[in-house]
Design a protein around this motif. Sequence first.
Motif, PDB file in Angstrom:
ATOM      1  N   TRP A 275      30.313  44.817  33.663  1.00  0.00           N
ATOM      2  CA  TRP A 275      31.672  45.566  33.662  1.00  0.00           C
ATOM      3  C   TRP A 275      31.274  46.923  34.005  1.00  0.00           C
ATOM      4  CZ3 TRP A 275      32.912  49.564  30.281  1.00  0.00           C
ATOM      5  CH2 TRP A 275      32.039  49.651  29.069  1.00  0.00           C
ATOM      6  N   PRO A 278      30.601  48.698  39.194  1.00  0.00           N
ATOM      7  CA  PRO A 278      31.850  48.605  40.169  1.00  0.00           C
ATOM      8  C   PRO A 278      31.760  47.683  41.267  1.00  0.00           C
ATOM      9  CG  PRO A 278      31.399  50.933  39.978  1.00  0.00           C
ATOM     10  CD  PRO A 278      30.195  50.294  39.303  1.00  0.00           C
ATOM     11  N   TRP A 281      33.251  44.126  39.633  1.00  0.00           N
ATOM     12  CA  TRP A 281      34.357  44.215  39.418  1.00  0.00           C
ATOM     13  C   TRP A 281      35.245  43.018  39.999  1.00  0.00           C
ATOM     14  CZ3 TRP A 281      35.877  49.894  38.851  1.00  0.00           C
ATOM     15  CH2 TRP A 281      34.959  50.530  37.798  1.00  0.00           C
ATOM     16  N   ASN A 285      38.467  40.091  39.534  1.00  0.00           N
ATOM     17  CA  ASN A 285      39.616  40.608  40.106  1.00  0.00           C
ATOM     18  C   ASN A 285      39.516  40.454  41.536  1.00  0.00           C
ATOM     19  OD1 ASN A 285      40.639  42.371  37.758  1.00  0.00           O
ATOM     20  ND2 ASN A 285      38.526  42.648  37.644  1.00  0.00           N
ATOM     21  N   TYR A 294      42.555  49.822  42.027  1.00  0.00           N
ATOM     22  CA  TYR A 294      40.974  50.084  41.762  1.00  0.00           C
ATOM     23  C   TYR A 294      41.160  51.257  40.873  1.00  0.00           C
ATOM     24  CZ  TYR A 294      36.468  50.919  42.508  1.00  0.00           C
ATOM     25  OH  TYR A 294      34.856  51.341  42.368  1.00  0.00           O
ATOM     26  N   LEU A 297      41.829  50.701  37.202  1.00  0.00           N
ATOM     27  CA  LEU A 297      40.746  50.000  36.481  1.00  0.00           C
ATOM     28  C   LEU A 297      39.498  50.885  36.310  1.00  0.00           C
ATOM     29  CD1 LEU A 297      39.730  47.435  35.390  1.00  0.00           C
ATOM     30  CD2 LEU A 297      38.891  46.637  37.709  1.00  0.00           C
ATOM     31  N   VAL A 301      37.571  51.773  32.535  1.00  0.00           N
ATOM     32  CA  VAL A 301      36.344  51.592  32.520  1.00  0.00           C
ATOM     33  C   VAL A 301      35.578  52.634  31.847  1.00  0.00           C
ATOM     34  CG1 VAL A 301      34.146  51.170  33.348  1.00  0.00           C
ATOM     35  CG2 VAL A 301      35.944  49.665  33.970  1.00  0.00           C
ATOM     36  N   ASP A 318      40.414  42.336  31.530  1.00  0.00           N
ATOM     37  CA  ASP A 318      40.128  42.987  32.920  1.00  0.00           C
ATOM     38  C   ASP A 318      38.932  42.193  33.719  1.00  0.00           C
ATOM     39  OD1 ASP A 318      42.090  45.327  33.670  1.00  0.00           O
ATOM     40  OD2 ASP A 318      41.481  45.585  31.678  1.00  0.00           O
ATOM     41  N   PHE A 319      38.068  41.604  32.767  1.00  0.00           N
ATOM     42  CA  PHE A 319      36.878  41.029  33.145  1.00  0.00           C
ATOM     43  C   PHE A 319      36.420  39.710  32.967  1.00  0.00           C
ATOM     44  CE2 PHE A 319      35.862  45.697  33.358  1.00  0.00           C
ATOM     45  CZ  PHE A 319      35.876  45.472  34.749  1.00  0.00           C
TER      46      PHE A 319
END
Length: 552
Positions: A275, A278, A281, A285, A294, A297, A301, A318-319
């Motif tokens: 996570w 980048p 990611w 997603n 992007y 997000l 983070v 989100d992950f």
Amino acid sequence: MDCIQQYYHEITDQKVTVCHKTKRVYKHLVDTIHHPGVFHFDEEKANCAITFIEVFCHLSKGKTGGQLMELELWQKALISAVFGFVDDTGLRQYREVLLLVARKNGKSALESAISLYMLIADGESAPELYSVATKRDQAKVVWDEAVRMVKKSPEIHKYCKCRVGDIYCSINDGIYKPLASDSNTLDGLNVSCALIDELHAWKDSNLYDVVADGMTARQQPLIIIASTAGFIRENIYDLKYKQAEDTINGYDGITDYVDDRFLPIIYELDDKEEWRNPSCWQKANPGLGTIKDYQQLAEKVNRAKAGHKDVKDLLTKDFNVPETSSQSYLDWQDIKNTTTFSIAELKPRYGIGGFDLSRTTDLTSACVIFRIPDDSHIYVLTMSWMTEDALDEREREDKVPYRKWIERGLLRICPGHLIDYHMIADWFAEIQRSYDIYLYKVGYDSYGAGYLTKEMTETYGEHTMEIVIQGAKTLSIPLQNLKAELRAKNVIYNNNPILAWCLANLRVKQDINGNYQPCKNRSNKTRDDAALALLDSFTAYLRNMEDYLNII
């Protein structure tokens, strides 16, 4: 080239970043396209569904609201897999799809578009569709989006009427309703398609069972489950995730488990710590940068890194990292090692044992690990036991080939309903007698091991037996070191499928200090006993490594 092969080529060319599970699924699908069996790929059927969605379905929210859906390649590949694989009569292969994808990647809109295709153009007579959730408000999320799509499309609106509680299709007398567990219409369902949103919120499988039972009269029913990850509670979500893992592992031959009717598409991080990176990611997603913003997000983070946002919520939603209770510790790429060895050629003299005990339904497992001079590899011998009374039920429910493992000499049966611990002690003696391997140390969990420990102590001496406390303080470093050795392919276990399966089932949890410990899965279909036996042996090895290496 069809969308499935296009997407797989982008994966292998590293134009898109996906997790190991997604890559393995699409490799399997491409292999099936090139080597059809009972099912083959019909590109025309796949494209029919894609064309319907892109020609008739409008988005309703955000900057693209009012525009026709323009499917991304990952969405087209998914739709192609669902609708393109058929048997010789033209009936669909897949009857259940699990799409696990992080939030804000357009899964609800995709579900709604697919639902309208199933309602209008699937060719089913009097189709019954249900958007299903435990509460009506959640059940209406996908259904409401479908209502908006109907109203925005003159072509669809001509044949579909949006009423207070359903959408009615005049072409085929089809009906599409939101359905919740508190509904008074649960009896007598004749379901052709069910769309299940956010399965992680379901606390039991009762509603799922009602829907699945309502499909038995249909020739090619379809359940589509679309969800983000959840906080593990051993509920229906976790059972479906486990089914997905077993199905994918079956593609690679880790077990003989085969489920030709279940399609798992899982977008998640391969490792929890990704996570922070980048470049990883997109694994969770697939719509990042197009459907999902992007920059937003990235800001989430950064807030989480600074301690201004709940990391657990970010990881889970989100992950797609299941949080709080447990998580899979090893990936199949870590575990897979087909290298074998011959004890007669290696001629080891001293080994370190370990065992994990059960009494009834679980496996009981034991192992001996050893090193030889001028060789960095760790070699593993392992054996497992199961009771005779549990064999039929375990093979049926666990869906692994226990009897084949018995025939191969990898699993032994204890008469009756209890594990006979004499058999474990006899196996260690057999290793010594057959291969001239003497036990230098034996690591074990003391819980329930009193009798076996006494017998082992009488045989090998008190100094040989070492208690391995089953907590993070003791096991965190051995777990991390074992994972590193497995990844480096330094652990040679003769491609033993029981140990590989148990390693794949190994779950861990973290304490507040970030330390790991195994967490016993409460699912009665999950076995990790051989992995725990290896971990006990490996822990004893690390404690005594310097002395052990001096005597080999």
